[in-house]
Design an enzyme around this catalytic site. Structure first.
Site: not given
Ligand SMILES: NC(=O)c1ccc[n+]([C@@H]2O[C@H](COP(=O)([O-])OP(=O)(O)OC[C@H]3O[C@@H](n4cnc5c(N)ncnc54)[C@H](OP(=O)(O)O)[C@@H]3O)[C@@H](O)[C@H]2O)c1
Length: 281
Positions: A36, A124
């Site tokens: 992205i 972050y």
């Molecule tokens: N996890 C939490 O506790 C939490 C809390 C509050 C909000 N959120 C938000 O919720 C959303 C989903 O979080 P999640 O926990 O599902 O995250 P996640 O499991 O860490 O997954 C994030 C994904 O983004 C991909 N990614 C990273 N850089 C990228 C790039 N340049 N282009 C395309 N894809 C890319 C990663 O792929 P690679 O592994 O291949 O890099 C990974 O698969 C995010 O917006 C996060 O900020 C999460």
């Protein structure tokens, strides 16, 4: 509905694909297929697939690493959403972007609404807030879903960490002075599908778990279920500690409960994280 999904291999990305309505089409892309941060790649994906909506589940989510990896966190959490928003606006496509409770400083004593002032404490949180700002400025009808403390059967999360540590150790010390709402990623996916389905108005929506806890209380809940389900033979001894006793590179809000009234008014129920925890474990 045709949906372009980014970050397809993350927790939310995987859960979103699992729950896709049967009559929707999806182009699910991981970071290797669609980075992205690369505007040309985003433009090509959108002009080729011609989606009705983009769901951005991609993010830099390693909260502590971001403190020393500022440039990459900014690129993924701010430049990436800016690229998606500009292409979405250009092609008249709905963008659903996901953000975080860590845009707040935690000094409140009542749940944060969508209008509450932001003041991130970490790189972050700051980069995620920059992503929100660029998305709403570039694609005003974009939907921004702020969520919190995400867990699921996929990827890395607190539930999986506790289960692993519970197998390895007899005793654990867990922070008890940070409070928030655990949220099941599958429920976030359902909420996004519902928002798209009902063509909800653009803007910010808070969506998180329906019960506030501390990390210590969350750990207690995890081990209770793990023992009930015989995933662990016995729970480790848990000791509540303060944030000061567990220093981390990133500062986290002490209180980050999100008020879900706006999304509930659309008939979308908050995440029953205790029920989801049972199924996840
Ligand atoms: N996890 C939490 O506790 C939490 C809390 C509050 C909000 N959120 C938000 O919720 C959303 C989903 O979080 P999640 O926990 O599902 O995250 P996640 O499991 O860490 O997954 C994030 C994904 O983004 C991909 N990614 C990273 N850089 C990228 C790039 N340049 N282009 C395309 N894809 C890319 C990663 O792929 P690679 O592994 O291949 O890099 C990974 O698969 C995010 O917006 C996060 O900020 C999460």
């Amino acid at each position: 509905m045709k949906v372009l999904l980014t970050g397809a291999n993350g927790q939310l990305g995987r859960c979103f694909q699992d729950r896709l309505p049967a009559d929707w089409q999806i182009l699910a892309t991981d970071s290797a297929e669609l980075d992205i941060t690369d505007l040309a790649q985003v433009t090509t994906a959108v002009s080729t697939f011609k989606p009705d909506a983009i769901v951005n589940a991609a993010a830099y989510t390693a909260v502590d690493n971001a403190e020393s990896d500022v440039e990459l966190a900014e690129r993924i959490n701010a430049t990436g959403p800016a690229n998606l928003a500009s292409v979405a606006a250009q092609y008249g496509i709905r963008l659903v972007h996901v953000s975080t409770d860590y845009v707040f400083d935690g000094n409140a004593n009542a749940p944060y609404t969508e209008e509450s002032p932001t003041n991130p404490l970490s790189v972050y949180g700051r980069t995620k807030l920059a992503g929100e700002h660029t998305v709403s400025a570039t694609a005003p009808d974009a939907i921004i879903v702020r969520t919190a403390w995400v867990f699921s059967e996929y990827g890395n999360n607190f539930v999986k960490t506790m289960l692993r540590l519970g197998k390895e150790r007899d005793a654990l010390s867990i922070v008890d002075d940070q409070r928030g709402c655990p949220t099941y990623a599958g429920d976030i996916a359902q909420a996004i599908i519902a928002l798209l389905h009902q063509q909800a108005a653009g803007g910010i929506y808070h969506y998180a778990g329906d019960k506030e806890v501390s990390w210590f209380e969350f750990a207690q809940a995890i081990f209770t279920v793990a023992v009930q389900k015989a995933v662990l033979s016995k729970a480790p001894t848990l000791t509540p500690i303060t944030t000061a006793q567990y220093p981390t590179p990133a500062h986290r809000p002490a209180y980050s409960t999100l008020a879900g009234d706006k999304i509930k008014a659309l008939g979308i129920t908050l995440s029953d994280w205790q029920g989801a925890l049972n199924k996840t474990i």
